[in-house]
Design a protein around this motif. Structure first.
Motif, PDB file in Angstrom:
ATOM      1  N   SER A 185       2.043 -13.905  -4.854  1.00  0.00           N
ATOM      2  CA  SER A 185       2.133 -13.635  -3.417  1.00  0.00           C
ATOM      3  C   SER A 185       1.069 -14.422  -2.660  1.00  0.00           C
ATOM      4  N   PHE A 186       1.299 -14.528  -1.361  1.00  0.00           N
ATOM      5  CA  PHE A 186       0.363 -15.233  -0.500  1.00  0.00           C
ATOM      6  C   PHE A 186      -0.610 -14.244   0.119  1.00  0.00           C
ATOM      7  N   SER A 187      -1.822 -14.675   0.355  1.00  0.00           N
ATOM      8  CA  SER A 187      -2.803 -13.818   1.005  1.00  0.00           C
ATOM      9  C   SER A 187      -2.664 -13.956   2.517  1.00  0.00           C
ATOM     10  N   ILE A 188      -3.409 -13.169   3.239  1.00  0.00           N
ATOM     11  CA  ILE A 188      -3.377 -13.205   4.695  1.00  0.00           C
ATOM     12  C   ILE A 188      -3.815 -14.570   5.221  1.00  0.00           C
ATOM     13  N   TRP A 189      -4.704 -15.234   4.516  1.00  0.00           N
ATOM     14  CA  TRP A 189      -5.198 -16.539   4.960  1.00  0.00           C
ATOM     15  C   TRP A 189      -4.102 -17.590   4.891  1.00  0.00           C
ATOM     16  N   HIS A 190      -3.244 -17.489   3.882  1.00  0.00           N
ATOM     17  CA  HIS A 190      -2.127 -18.435   3.795  1.00  0.00           C
ATOM     18  C   HIS A 190      -1.187 -18.267   4.996  1.00  0.00           C
ATOM     19  N   TRP A 191      -0.893 -17.022   5.349  1.00  0.00           N
ATOM     20  CA  TRP A 191       0.007 -16.750   6.474  1.00  0.00           C
ATOM     21  C   TRP A 191      -0.619 -17.179   7.803  1.00  0.00           C
ATOM     22  N   LEU A 192      -1.923 -17.023   7.950  1.00  0.00           N
ATOM     23  CA  LEU A 192      -2.591 -17.466   9.175  1.00  0.00           C
ATOM     24  C   LEU A 192      -2.539 -18.989   9.319  1.00  0.00           C
ATOM     25  N   VAL A 239      -0.190 -20.934   8.044  1.00  0.00           N
ATOM     26  CA  VAL A 239       1.209 -21.246   8.370  1.00  0.00           C
ATOM     27  C   VAL A 239       1.470 -20.972   9.849  1.00  0.00           C
ATOM     28  N   LEU A 240       0.987 -19.840  10.363  1.00  0.00           N
ATOM     29  CA  LEU A 240       1.156 -19.507  11.777  1.00  0.00           C
ATOM     30  C   LEU A 240       0.483 -20.546  12.666  1.00  0.00           C
TER      31      LEU A 240
END
Length: 75
Positions: free
Chosen positions: A3-10, A12-13
């Protein structure tokens, strides 16, 4: 690796905002919200019509037609 961590999603955003810009994303969000609202209103009105007349029967008609052969044979 799963899974991706919150930092990966930030990240990407941030990339999405940089590519599309905030104005296009805002317009996309309002268009999507309007579509969902219209869909919900359509479902609600269809349910209200169904509740108002649950025993409504459709009128069936029989149409009697005589078929004529219009093909011509060449001799």
């Amino acid at each position: 690796m799963g899974s991706f961590s919150i930092w990966h999603w930030l990240v990407v955003l941030l990339i999405v905002v940089l590519v599309f810009g905030t104005k296009k994303l805002r317009n996309l969000g309002s268009d999507l919200g309007g579509a969902v609202k219209g869909f919900k209103e359509g479902i609600k009105s269809a349910d209200e019509e169904e509740i108002a007349s649950p025993n409504k029967q459709t009128e069936s008609r029989i149409i009697d037609v005589d078929a004529k052969d219009t093909t011509q044979t060449k001799s």
